[in-house]
Write a protein that holds these residues in place. Structure first.
Motif, PDB file in Angstrom:
ATOM      1  N   LEU A  73      -3.207  -2.021  12.681  1.00  0.00           N
ATOM      2  CA  LEU A  73      -2.022  -2.871  12.593  1.00  0.00           C
ATOM      3  C   LEU A  73      -1.491  -3.256  13.970  1.00  0.00           C
ATOM      4  CD1 LEU A  73       0.028  -4.047  10.584  1.00  0.00           C
ATOM      5  CD2 LEU A  73       1.260  -1.896  10.690  1.00  0.00           C
ATOM      6  N   PHE A  74      -1.353  -2.248  14.839  1.00  0.00           N
ATOM      7  CA  PHE A  74      -0.678  -2.502  16.115  1.00  0.00           C
ATOM      8  C   PHE A  74      -1.591  -3.092  17.190  1.00  0.00           C
ATOM      9  CE2 PHE A  74       2.208   0.421  13.968  1.00  0.00           C
ATOM     10  CZ  PHE A  74       3.393  -0.282  14.101  1.00  0.00           C
ATOM     11  N   LEU A  75      -2.889  -3.181  16.898  1.00  0.00           N
ATOM     12  CA  LEU A  75      -3.785  -3.874  17.849  1.00  0.00           C
ATOM     13  C   LEU A  75      -3.851  -5.375  17.559  1.00  0.00           C
ATOM     14  CD1 LEU A  75      -6.871  -1.486  18.236  1.00  0.00           C
ATOM     15  CD2 LEU A  75      -5.219  -2.100  19.999  1.00  0.00           C
ATOM     16  N   THR A  76      -3.387  -5.784  16.397  1.00  0.00           N
ATOM     17  CA  THR A  76      -3.441  -7.212  16.062  1.00  0.00           C
ATOM     18  C   THR A  76      -2.433  -7.972  16.942  1.00  0.00           C
ATOM     19  OG1 THR A  76      -1.767  -7.025  14.334  1.00  0.00           O
ATOM     20  CG2 THR A  76      -4.068  -6.772  13.649  1.00  0.00           C
ATOM     21  N   PRO A  77      -2.758  -9.214  17.282  1.00  0.00           N
ATOM     22  CA  PRO A  77      -1.820  -9.963  18.144  1.00  0.00           C
ATOM     23  C   PRO A  77      -0.573 -10.429  17.392  1.00  0.00           C
ATOM     24  CG  PRO A  77      -3.805 -11.251  17.721  1.00  0.00           C
ATOM     25  CD  PRO A  77      -3.987  -9.959  17.002  1.00  0.00           C
ATOM     26  N   ASN A  78       0.263  -9.481  17.036  1.00  0.00           N
ATOM     27  CA  ASN A  78       1.526  -9.785  16.356  1.00  0.00           C
ATOM     28  C   ASN A  78       2.641  -8.981  17.016  1.00  0.00           C
ATOM     29  OD1 ASN A  78       0.840 -11.426  13.853  1.00  0.00           O
ATOM     30  ND2 ASN A  78      -0.568  -9.706  13.649  1.00  0.00           N
ATOM     31  N   THR A  79       3.830  -9.561  17.063  1.00  0.00           N
ATOM     32  CA  THR A  79       4.953  -8.804  17.609  1.00  0.00           C
ATOM     33  C   THR A  79       5.400  -7.773  16.569  1.00  0.00           C
ATOM     34  OG1 THR A  79       6.585 -10.300  16.690  1.00  0.00           O
ATOM     35  CG2 THR A  79       5.788 -10.804  18.914  1.00  0.00           C
TER      36      THR A  79
ATOM     37  N   VAL B 103       8.118   2.963  20.996  1.00  0.00           N
ATOM     38  CA  VAL B 103       7.248   3.823  20.183  1.00  0.00           C
ATOM     39  C   VAL B 103       5.776   3.707  20.577  1.00  0.00           C
ATOM     40  CG1 VAL B 103       6.459   4.314  17.821  1.00  0.00           C
ATOM     41  CG2 VAL B 103       8.847   3.758  18.254  1.00  0.00           C
ATOM     42  N   SER B 104       5.142   4.867  20.746  1.00  0.00           N
ATOM     43  CA  SER B 104       3.699   4.917  20.970  1.00  0.00           C
ATOM     44  C   SER B 104       3.044   5.380  19.676  1.00  0.00           C
ATOM     45  CB  SER B 104       3.369   5.906  22.077  1.00  0.00           C
ATOM     46  OG  SER B 104       3.974   5.480  23.288  1.00  0.00           O
ATOM     47  N   VAL B 105       1.944   4.728  19.297  1.00  0.00           N
ATOM     48  CA  VAL B 105       1.280   5.139  18.042  1.00  0.00           C
ATOM     49  C   VAL B 105      -0.008   5.895  18.345  1.00  0.00           C
ATOM     50  CG1 VAL B 105       2.274   3.344  16.607  1.00  0.00           C
ATOM     51  CG2 VAL B 105       0.166   2.870  17.816  1.00  0.00           C
TER      52      VAL B 105
ATOM     53  N   PHE C  60      11.707   9.868  19.740  1.00  0.00           N
ATOM     54  CA  PHE C  60      11.929  11.064  20.555  1.00  0.00           C
ATOM     55  C   PHE C  60      11.219  12.314  20.053  1.00  0.00           C
ATOM     56  CE2 PHE C  60      15.609  10.520  17.794  1.00  0.00           C
ATOM     57  CZ  PHE C  60      15.746  11.761  17.197  1.00  0.00           C
TER      58      PHE C  60
ATOM     59  N   ASP D  34       1.777   4.426   8.755  1.00  0.00           N
ATOM     60  CA  ASP D  34       1.366   3.469   9.785  1.00  0.00           C
ATOM     61  C   ASP D  34       1.810   3.915  11.183  1.00  0.00           C
ATOM     62  OD1 ASP D  34      -0.149   1.698   8.392  1.00  0.00           O
ATOM     63  OD2 ASP D  34       1.506   0.366   7.877  1.00  0.00           O
TER      64      ASP D  34
ATOM     65  N   LEU E 232       9.980  -0.307  18.059  1.00  0.00           N
ATOM     66  CA  LEU E 232       8.505  -0.357  18.000  1.00  0.00           C
ATOM     67  C   LEU E 232       7.937  -1.132  19.183  1.00  0.00           C
ATOM     68  CD1 LEU E 232       7.784  -0.949  14.206  1.00  0.00           C
ATOM     69  CD2 LEU E 232       7.186   1.052  15.533  1.00  0.00           C
ATOM     70  N   GLU E 233       8.634  -2.206  19.558  1.00  0.00           N
ATOM     71  CA  GLU E 233       8.162  -3.070  20.650  1.00  0.00           C
ATOM     72  C   GLU E 233       8.270  -2.371  22.004  1.00  0.00           C
ATOM     73  OE1 GLU E 233       7.181  -6.098  19.495  1.00  0.00           O
ATOM     74  OE2 GLU E 233       6.592  -6.958  21.396  1.00  0.00           O
TER      75      GLU E 233
ATOM     76  N   TYR F  14      -3.722   1.852  14.334  1.00  0.00           N
ATOM     77  CA  TYR F  14      -4.334   1.000  15.368  1.00  0.00           C
ATOM     78  C   TYR F  14      -4.717  -0.352  14.782  1.00  0.00           C
ATOM     79  CZ  TYR F  14      -4.947   5.423  17.948  1.00  0.00           C
ATOM     80  OH  TYR F  14      -4.745   6.612  18.575  1.00  0.00           O
TER      81      TYR F  14
END
Lengths: 229, 251
Positions: B80-86, B249-251, B179, B71, B245-246, B78
């Motif tokens: 997962l991380f595009l969904t409006p969730n923290t 981290v860039s995915v 990093f 993930d 992650l918040e 995307y």
């Protein structure tokens, strides 16, 4: 102002992808984010979508930092295929419906039909052209405030491009803003209100498309060639 | 968070079908042995079941870690991380679904082994002797004052230790991603961080509650303290993972 970037920078270990971009995106307009591959268009869009974290500078959506609230209102379509391997076209629709309140399942069915896809088709077995159409259908079936489409015409044949552009124009409402990145400038020239030229991670030129044409006595395609040639 | 958990289960559903099918095959072998009265087949199938139980439990934890790693590095992230969730909800859903899967799988395997055992006891007299022996051992254990709280504390420690392994792995993968981004040796670095964090965890545990030999008269107290420290470690690694992650981290 719907999206505002101030001196935005994104650095990777040995590369600066976005280099001090300041940009205001106004509500209800269609923007073209123009530039060759590697100019920083995708990184800028991913920062606005909340996928990439900026190294410095600020970016706000309606005055607030990018986060849960902006993700509810912004529909982003990446240039790469991103559906899970197990998903069918129908699964992809259900997923969007589960997570996005503004997703219109009926509109999705219409778009899937228009794109000549089948609900039972497996996302991972689709050709690149059909996979691109699936991304577009899922993204444009949302009633978002801001649509960000990264290279939506990539992998799409000339005949189908017209269909995609028509579909994009259908979501262009007074309260909807569209940001399209592409290097196929001639395809976008006729539909855009604003053009933003990105070069080496910075804004090389930005303005109302008609003002740029009149001011320079050139088409957007010609201005593009002038900047990047 | 429930929707996120639903899709975590869905992503890992295929392997569960494979595990179920293999358990079904082993059970078919077992029942064939029982019906045909072939002791060697019964013994072989029971051995398969025991080894497979351990293998499957390890695989379940490993699969949760692998799904998390994918993930972060594949484009489907995307979704997962595009969904409006923290990130706190996303990591929370992953930890909870991993924990639920491990507990449910543990119960399911225990039930299958218990049913097979009951069938053998009902069918064979010799097994009756084994049963008596087992009961004697259990009685001896009770004579040694093994209390209900001892069993509860051991089960609590097993579950928390298993979940902490997953959250430490999540933390290690996320830290190396902050990093090293997409570098090829990122997996190796994650593993080194994972080992380092486990050493720190063991040091903290021994510093905080001492050695098990100091608790011989009250093992349940030792296990409960260790569970509490493990839960603290789970919370710290979970919050650390979600924060990175918040913010980083860039995915």
């Amino acid at each position: 102002m719907i999206l505002q970037c101030n001196d935005l920078v994104k650095k990777y270990l040995n590369k600066t992808a976005v280099n001090g971009i300041s940009l205001d995106i106004e509500k209800g307009r269609i923007y073209a984010l123009l530039g060759p591959n590697g100019s920083g268009k995708t990184t800028l869009m991913k920062i606005a979508a909340g996928l990439v974290k900026p190294s410095s500078g600020t970016i706000t959506y309606k005055g607030n930092p990018i986060g849960v609230e902006s993700k509810k209102r912004v529909a982003y379509m990446s240039t790469e295929p991103f559906f899970y391997n197990y998903m069918t076209v129908q699964d992809a629709g259900k997923y969007y419906q589960d997570f996005f309140e503004d997703f219109d399942a009926k509109r999705y069915e219409e778009l899937i039909d228009r794109m000549e896809l089948g609900m039972k088709d497996k996302a991972k077995t689709l050709s690149s052209g059909l996979a691109a159409k699936l991304k577009i259908a899922a993204t444009l079936a949302r009633k978002a405030e801001l649509y960000m489409l990264d290279e939506p015409l990539n992998g799409i044949d000339i005949i189908a491009r017209e269909k995609i552009i028509t579909t994009i124009l259908e979501v262009a409402r007074e309260d909807a803003t569209i940001l399209i990145s592409s290097h196929l400038v001639d395809e976008l020239e006729k539909i855009i209100d604003n053009a933003v030229f990105i070069k080496n991670g910075s804004v090389a030129l930005n303005g109302d498309a008609e003002d740029l044409r009149v001011g320079r006595g050139k088409s957007i395609v010609e201005i593009y060639k002038e900047i990047y040639a | 968070m429930l929707k996120l958990m639903k899709y975590e289960f869905r992503k890992q559903a295929f392997s569960k079908f494979i595990i179920l099918a293999l358990v079904g095959l082993i059970e078919l072998l077992f029942f064939f042995g029982v019906v045909a009265d072939r002791e060697n087949v019964i013994v072989t199938s029971m051995m398969f079941l025991f080894f497979f139980t351990f293998g499957a439990m390890f695989f379940l934890a490993f699969e949760s870690i692998l799904t998390f790693s994918n993930d972060l590095k594949q484009k489907c992230s995307y979704m997962l991380f595009l969904t409006p969730n923290t990130s706190y909800s996303i990591v929370g859903a992953k930890v909870l679904s991993a924990g639920i899967q491990i507990i449910l799988a543990g119960i399911a395997f225990f039930a299958v082994i218990a049913i097979d055992g009951a069938i053998l006891i009902a069918k064979y007299d010799a097994i009756e002797q084994v049963k008596k022996l087992l009961l004697e051992i259990v009685n001896d254990m009770f004579n040694m004052n093994i209390k209900f709280s001892d069993i509860v504390s051991v089960v609590a420690l097993m579950i928390t230790s298993w979940i902490s392994t997953i959250t430490i792995a999540f933390f290690s993968i996320t830290l190396s991603t902050t990093f090293l981004a997409d570098k090829k040796f990122k997996g190796f670095v994650s593993f080194i961080i994972f080992l380092g964090l486990n050493v720190i965890y063991n040091k903290i545990t021994s510093l905080a509650i001492g050695d098990v030999s100091e608790y011989l008269s009250g093992l349940d107290i030792y296990f409960m303290w260790q569970s509490i420290i493990t839960v603290c470690f789970i919370i710290v690694t979970y919050l650390g993972t979600a924060w990175m992650l918040e913010k980083k981290v860039s995915v």
